[in-house]
Design an enzyme around this catalytic site. Structure first.
Site, short mmCIF file in Angstrom:
data_model
loop_
_atom_site.label_atom_id
_atom_site.label_comp_id
_atom_site.label_asym_id
_atom_site.label_seq_id
_atom_site.Cartn_x
_atom_site.Cartn_y
_atom_site.Cartn_z
N THR A 1 -1.34 -1.60 -4.71
CA THR A 1 -2.76 -1.23 -4.84
C THR A 1 -3.10 -0.67 -6.21
OG1 THR A 1 -2.90 -0.72 -2.50
CG2 THR A 1 -4.52 0.34 -3.88
N ASP B 1 1.96 -7.72 -3.59
CA ASP B 1 1.70 -6.69 -2.59
C ASP B 1 3.08 -6.33 -2.04
OD1 ASP B 1 -0.83 -6.02 -0.34
OD2 ASP B 1 1.25 -5.66 0.23
N SER B 2 3.36 -5.05 -1.83
CA SER B 2 4.73 -4.68 -1.47
C SER B 2 5.13 -5.14 -0.07
CB SER B 2 4.95 -3.17 -1.63
OG SER B 2 4.42 -2.47 -0.54
N SER B 3 4.18 -5.67 0.71
CA SER B 3 4.58 -6.28 1.99
C SER B 3 5.46 -7.50 1.73
CB SER B 3 3.33 -6.74 2.76
OG SER B 3 2.45 -5.67 2.90
N THR C 1 2.59 1.04 -1.77
CA THR C 1 3.11 2.14 -0.95
C THR C 1 3.76 1.66 0.35
OG1 THR C 1 0.93 2.39 0.07
CG2 THR C 1 1.42 3.82 -1.79
N ASP C 2 3.35 0.47 0.83
CA ASP C 2 3.79 0.06 2.18
C ASP C 2 5.31 0.01 2.34
OD1 ASP C 2 1.19 -0.09 2.94
OD2 ASP C 2 1.03 -2.27 2.83
N THR D 1 9.43 8.79 3.48
CA THR D 1 8.78 7.92 4.46
C THR D 1 7.29 7.90 4.18
OG1 THR D 1 10.39 8.58 6.13
CG2 THR D 1 8.37 7.66 6.97
N ARG E 1 16.77 2.93 17.13
CA ARG E 1 15.94 4.15 17.11
C ARG E 1 15.93 4.72 18.53
NH1 ARG E 1 10.60 3.59 15.71
NH2 ARG E 1 10.62 5.68 14.86
N CYS F 1 12.40 10.64 16.25
CA CYS F 1 11.69 11.81 15.71
C CYS F 1 11.79 11.78 14.18
CB CYS F 1 12.31 13.11 16.19
SG CYS F 1 12.32 13.25 17.98
N1 ASP Z 1 -0.54 -3.18 0.65
C1 ASP Z 1 -0.36 -2.37 -0.52
C2 ASP Z 1 1.07 -2.56 -1.00
O1 ASP Z 1 1.96 -1.99 -0.41
C3 ASP Z 1 -0.64 -0.95 -0.22
C4 ASP Z 1 -0.46 0.00 -1.37
O2 ASP Z 1 -0.05 -0.31 -2.47
O3 ASP Z 1 -0.72 1.18 -1.17
O4 ASP Z 1 1.30 -3.26 -1.93
#
Ligand code: ASP
Length: 341
Positions: free
Chosen positions: A12, A56-58, A88-89, A165, A245, A278
């Site tokens: 992002t 995108d990190s996905s 962030t993902d 996390t 888990r 947890c």
């Molecule tokens: N979908 C985005 C990614 O992980 C979300 C982000 O960067 O916060 O690339």
């Protein structure tokens, strides 16, 4: 002047709206840095390596983790530290993987990103990036780096990478580490908590590892989980390890059928690692009978590991060793500060 290499993978932080669809998509770094003239004011020499195309990190995978290790190791001697711009993902997975793949790391590798793109008015990306560069180039009076480890900087918190996390999909405080204290907190000043920061052996050379084996799966226990479905998952021929888990301090239903399946899989050489559902606390398989049964079935304790770190550690160890007994032994050792023993 200290020198930092920014490795821009996407996420992002560098995205902008697609004029047609209105959805966010990654931009090239030159277009991103045009929106951030502040970079020119930082008293650190900055160079940039960018993934082509940024993602995108996905879409992150072990392939890109190896690419990151290649870029860091090829440039290791030239720079004082590295900042990885990342979505962030899956940032916590990448940070965990890098921590294992970069053995004897003696320089900072700081991952960061943002919740709002740098080009937008309320962006959190500028502060995250500027402070990350500062952390990646910060040194003690004797010239040694302040934070010689893989970490995530986000919204005022510096966290050990393999303890982090993603906890918030909307708020700026997107990351936390429940089982390990922050390495630093950034307010008006950056306050480093030195007692929690790793002290590497500077006489050892950094050893980059490129091989990972992704034949692992994460499965979550829940009341009603069906034995026949678990059996099918365990029968996949390529399967080498499972992150299970479990409940609370490492407990599972006691029915003999499930325990026998796990025991059979373990005796075939499938490494089964027990991680709690947890967020906080540790697995202690001797505490309740329901956990003790798992221990008897040769299930490995993941202690207080995050799921992200357990998966990355398994991929790393399976990439290094064919023998499941060695993998088992190393899973129960603290290799990079990822578990508390
Ligand atoms: N979908 C985005 C990614 O992980 C979300 C982000 O960067 O916060 O690339």
């Amino acid at each position: 002047m200290n020198k930092v290499l920014i490795i821009y993978t996407g996420g992002t932080i560098g995205m902008d709206c697609n004029a047609k669809t209105g959805a966010l998509e990654p931009l090239r770094f030159d277009r991103l840095s045009n929106k951030m003239p502040e970079l020119g004011q930082i008293p650190t020499a900055i160079e940039v390596y960018q993934f082509a195309p940024p993602i995108d990190s996905s879409d992150m995978s072990p392939l890109q983790w190896s690419q990151l290790v290649r870029v860091i190791s090829d440039n290791y001697d030239e720079y004082d530290g590295f900042v990885v711009l990342h979505g962030t993902d899956t940032m916590a997975f990448t940070a965990s993987a890098l921590s294992f793949m970069l053995e004897n790391l003696t320089k900072p590798v700081v991952l960061t990103g943002s919740q709002v793109p740098i080009g937008q008015l309320r962006t959190d990306g500028k502060e995250n990036l500027i402070t990350s560069i500062e952390i990646a180039s910060a040194k003690h009076a004797d010239g040694s780096p302040m934070v010689p480890e893989v970490c995530i900087y986000f919204s005022g918190r510096l966290l050990r990478g393999n303890r982090s996390t993603k906890v918030n999909a909307d708020g700026f405080n997107a990351f936390d580490s429940f089982n390990y204290p922050h390495l630093a907190d950034a307010g008006i000043n950056i306050v480093y908590h030195e007692e929690y920061i790793r002290k590497p052996d500077y006489t050892k050379p950094m050893i980059p590892h490129f091989d990972l084996d992704p034949n692992v799966v994460i499965f979550t226990l829940f009341p009603g989980i069906q034995d026949n479905i678990v059996q099918h998952a365990l029968d996949v021929p390529e399967l080498r390890a499972i992150v299970m888990r479990s409940y609370g301090s490492g407990n599972a239903p006691q029915r003999p059928c499930l325990m026998n399946m796990l025991r059979d899989a373990a005796s075939r050489g499938v490494n089964i690692v027990n991680i709690s559902q947890c967020a906080e606390g540790t697995v202690e398989m001797g505490r309740y009978d329901t956990g003790y049964q798992l221990k008897n079935a040769r299930v490995i304790s993941g202690y207080d590991s995050t799921v992200e770190s357990a998966v990355a550690k398994l991929m790393f160890l399976l990439g290094q060793y064919r023998d499941p007994e060695i993998v088992r032994e190393k899973m129960e050792q603290n290799l990079r500060g990822e578990i508390s023993l």
